[in-house]
Design a protein around this motif. Structure first.
Motif, PDB file in Angstrom:
ATOM      1  N   GLU A 177       0.818  -1.219   0.000  1.00  0.00           N
ATOM      2  CA  GLU A 177       0.000   0.000   0.000  1.00  0.00           C
ATOM      3  C   GLU A 177       0.851   1.268   0.000  1.00  0.00           C
ATOM      4  OE1 GLU A 177      -3.162   0.118   2.850  1.00  0.00           O
ATOM      5  OE2 GLU A 177      -3.671  -1.966   2.467  1.00  0.00           O
ATOM      6  N   GLY A 178       2.157   1.107   0.152  1.00  0.00           N
ATOM      7  CA  GLY A 178       3.042   2.260   0.019  1.00  0.00           C
ATOM      8  C   GLY A 178       3.563   2.801   1.341  1.00  0.00           C
ATOM      9  N   GLN A 179       4.427   3.769   1.188  1.00  0.00           N
ATOM     10  CA  GLN A 179       5.162   4.342   2.316  1.00  0.00           C
ATOM     11  C   GLN A 179       4.235   4.968   3.356  1.00  0.00           C
ATOM     12  OE1 GLN A 179       8.234   7.083   1.168  1.00  0.00           O
ATOM     13  NE2 GLN A 179       8.538   7.815   3.262  1.00  0.00           N
ATOM     14  N   GLN A 180       3.292   5.787   2.922  1.00  0.00           N
ATOM     15  CA  GLN A 180       2.416   6.504   3.866  1.00  0.00           C
ATOM     16  C   GLN A 180       1.626   5.534   4.746  1.00  0.00           C
ATOM     17  OE1 GLN A 180       2.221   9.971   4.249  1.00  0.00           O
ATOM     18  NE2 GLN A 180       1.014   9.462   6.052  1.00  0.00           N
ATOM     19  N   ALA A 181       1.021   4.537   4.140  1.00  0.00           N
ATOM     20  CA  ALA A 181       0.226   3.564   4.898  1.00  0.00           C
ATOM     21  C   ALA A 181       1.111   2.779   5.855  1.00  0.00           C
ATOM     22  CB  ALA A 181      -0.491   2.614   3.936  1.00  0.00           C
ATOM     23  N   THR A 182       2.299   2.406   5.401  1.00  0.00           N
ATOM     24  CA  THR A 182       3.234   1.644   6.228  1.00  0.00           C
ATOM     25  C   THR A 182       3.703   2.475   7.419  1.00  0.00           C
ATOM     26  OG1 THR A 182       3.960   0.415   4.275  1.00  0.00           O
ATOM     27  CG2 THR A 182       5.375   0.321   6.212  1.00  0.00           C
ATOM     28  N   GLU A 183       4.059   3.721   7.170  1.00  0.00           N
ATOM     29  CA  GLU A 183       4.513   4.599   8.251  1.00  0.00           C
ATOM     30  C   GLU A 183       3.398   4.830   9.277  1.00  0.00           C
ATOM     31  OE1 GLU A 183       5.895   8.086   6.227  1.00  0.00           O
ATOM     32  OE2 GLU A 183       7.832   7.176   5.726  1.00  0.00           O
ATOM     33  N   THR A 184       2.189   5.075   8.808  1.00  0.00           N
ATOM     34  CA  THR A 184       1.061   5.328   9.696  1.00  0.00           C
ATOM     35  C   THR A 184       0.782   4.114  10.584  1.00  0.00           C
ATOM     36  OG1 THR A 184       0.082   6.870   8.124  1.00  0.00           O
ATOM     37  CG2 THR A 184      -1.396   5.930   9.775  1.00  0.00           C
ATOM     38  N   ALA A 185       0.750   2.935   9.991  1.00  0.00           N
ATOM     39  CA  ALA A 185       0.469   1.717  10.750  1.00  0.00           C
ATOM     40  C   ALA A 185       1.594   1.397  11.739  1.00  0.00           C
ATOM     41  CB  ALA A 185       0.253   0.546   9.795  1.00  0.00           C
ATOM     42  N   THR A 186       2.832   1.636  11.319  1.00  0.00           N
ATOM     43  CA  THR A 186       3.974   1.368  12.197  1.00  0.00           C
ATOM     44  C   THR A 186       3.952   2.306  13.404  1.00  0.00           C
ATOM     45  OG1 THR A 186       5.285   0.618  10.312  1.00  0.00           O
ATOM     46  CG2 THR A 186       6.493   1.173  12.312  1.00  0.00           C
ATOM     47  N   LEU A 187       3.660   3.583  13.168  1.00  0.00           N
ATOM     48  CA  LEU A 187       3.573   4.542  14.264  1.00  0.00           C
ATOM     49  C   LEU A 187       2.436   4.179  15.222  1.00  0.00           C
ATOM     50  CD1 LEU A 187       4.615   7.108  15.600  1.00  0.00           C
ATOM     51  CD2 LEU A 187       3.086   8.416  14.093  1.00  0.00           C
ATOM     52  N   GLU A 188       1.317   3.765  14.675  1.00  0.00           N
ATOM     53  CA  GLU A 188       0.175   3.342  15.491  1.00  0.00           C
ATOM     54  C   GLU A 188       0.565   2.163  16.387  1.00  0.00           C
ATOM     55  OE1 GLU A 188      -3.695   1.559  13.825  1.00  0.00           O
ATOM     56  OE2 GLU A 188      -3.852   3.703  13.403  1.00  0.00           O
ATOM     57  N   ALA A 189       1.262   1.194  15.815  1.00  0.00           N
ATOM     58  CA  ALA A 189       1.707   0.024  16.580  1.00  0.00           C
ATOM     59  C   ALA A 189       2.717   0.427  17.653  1.00  0.00           C
ATOM     60  CB  ALA A 189       2.310  -1.020  15.637  1.00  0.00           C
ATOM     61  N   LEU A 190       3.620   1.337  17.316  1.00  0.00           N
ATOM     62  CA  LEU A 190       4.617   1.801  18.282  1.00  0.00           C
ATOM     63  C   LEU A 190       3.953   2.516  19.454  1.00  0.00           C
ATOM     64  CD1 LEU A 190       7.521   2.195  19.156  1.00  0.00           C
ATOM     65  CD2 LEU A 190       7.637   4.195  17.665  1.00  0.00           C
ATOM     66  N   LYS A 191       2.970   3.376  19.161  1.00  0.00           N
ATOM     67  CA  LYS A 191       2.247   4.077  20.228  1.00  0.00           C
ATOM     68  C   LYS A 191       1.534   3.081  21.142  1.00  0.00           C
ATOM     69  CE  LYS A 191       1.422   8.510  17.935  1.00  0.00           C
ATOM     70  NZ  LYS A 191       0.397   9.380  17.345  1.00  0.00           N
ATOM     71  N   ALA A 192       0.918   2.051  20.555  1.00  0.00           N
ATOM     72  CA  ALA A 192       0.213   1.045  21.355  1.00  0.00           C
ATOM     73  C   ALA A 192       1.189   0.291  22.255  1.00  0.00           C
ATOM     74  CB  ALA A 192      -0.535   0.074  20.438  1.00  0.00           C
ATOM     75  N   ALA A 193       2.334  -0.087  21.721  1.00  0.00           N
ATOM     76  CA  ALA A 193       3.341  -0.802  22.516  1.00  0.00           C
ATOM     77  C   ALA A 193       3.889   0.099  23.617  1.00  0.00           C
ATOM     78  CB  ALA A 193       4.480  -1.287  21.613  1.00  0.00           C
ATOM     79  N   TYR A 194       4.114   1.363  23.303  1.00  0.00           N
ATOM     80  CA  TYR A 194       4.637   2.318  24.281  1.00  0.00           C
ATOM     81  C   TYR A 194       3.651   2.510  25.436  1.00  0.00           C
ATOM     82  CZ  TYR A 194       6.350   6.655  26.317  1.00  0.00           C
ATOM     83  OH  TYR A 194       6.786   7.610  27.198  1.00  0.00           O
ATOM     84  N   GLU A 195       2.369   2.693  25.100  1.00  0.00           N
ATOM     85  CA  GLU A 195       1.352   2.874  26.140  1.00  0.00           C
ATOM     86  C   GLU A 195       1.267   1.649  27.039  1.00  0.00           C
ATOM     87  OE1 GLU A 195      -2.356   3.988  24.293  1.00  0.00           O
ATOM     88  OE2 GLU A 195      -1.466   5.791  23.427  1.00  0.00           O
ATOM     89  N   GLN A 196       1.286   0.475  26.439  1.00  0.00           N
ATOM     90  CA  GLN A 196       1.221  -0.766  27.213  1.00  0.00           C
ATOM     91  C   GLN A 196       2.460  -0.919  28.096  1.00  0.00           C
ATOM     92  OE1 GLN A 196      -1.337  -2.884  27.208  1.00  0.00           O
ATOM     93  NE2 GLN A 196      -0.431  -4.455  28.489  1.00  0.00           N
TER      94      GLN A 196
END
Length: 113
Positions: A69-88
């Motif tokens: 799906e490209g760079q933008q979608a990959t970056e957005t999903a990766t940041l979302e996952a990182l935020k979730a891991a950080y909060e946990q």
């Protein structure tokens, strides 16, 4: 000499014993947090990030369909996952620290409480 507002020697000794116990338990807690793997995922589940309990990055997993799906979608999903891991990870660390220091009330200036 009296009148300095210091706790009696017994209270002071007990406070030091408790502080030593917390220090020893803190090292065990540090080791426990280092050994943890806390996973965070993007909302669609296609990006995953793992952190230790001490928030050290461990690994990243990206679904191949996300990459297509490209760079933008990959970056957005990766940041979302990182935020979730950080909060946990933050919540886990905070909870463990509260367990470690629970019930400690030294009534020392600047210690809150």
């Amino acid at each position: 000499m009296a009148g300095f507002g210091l706790p009696n020697f017994g209270q002071l000794t007990e406070a030091f014993k408790k502080a030593q116990e917390i220090q020893q338990n803190a090292q065990a807690l540090q080791d426990e947090l280092d050994g943890m793997e806390i996973e965070g995922r993007s909302s669609d589940g296609r990006a995953g990030v793992w952190l230790s309990g001490n928030q050290q990055p461990l690994r990243v997993e990206l679904d191949p369909t996300l990459l297509q799906e490209g760079q933008q979608a990959t970056e957005t999903a990766t940041l979302e996952a990182l935020k979730a891991a950080y909060e946990q990870s933050t919540a886990t660390m905070k909870g463990r620290m509260e367990e470690l220091t629970g019930g400690l009330n030294l009534n020392l200036p600047g210690m809150g409480g």
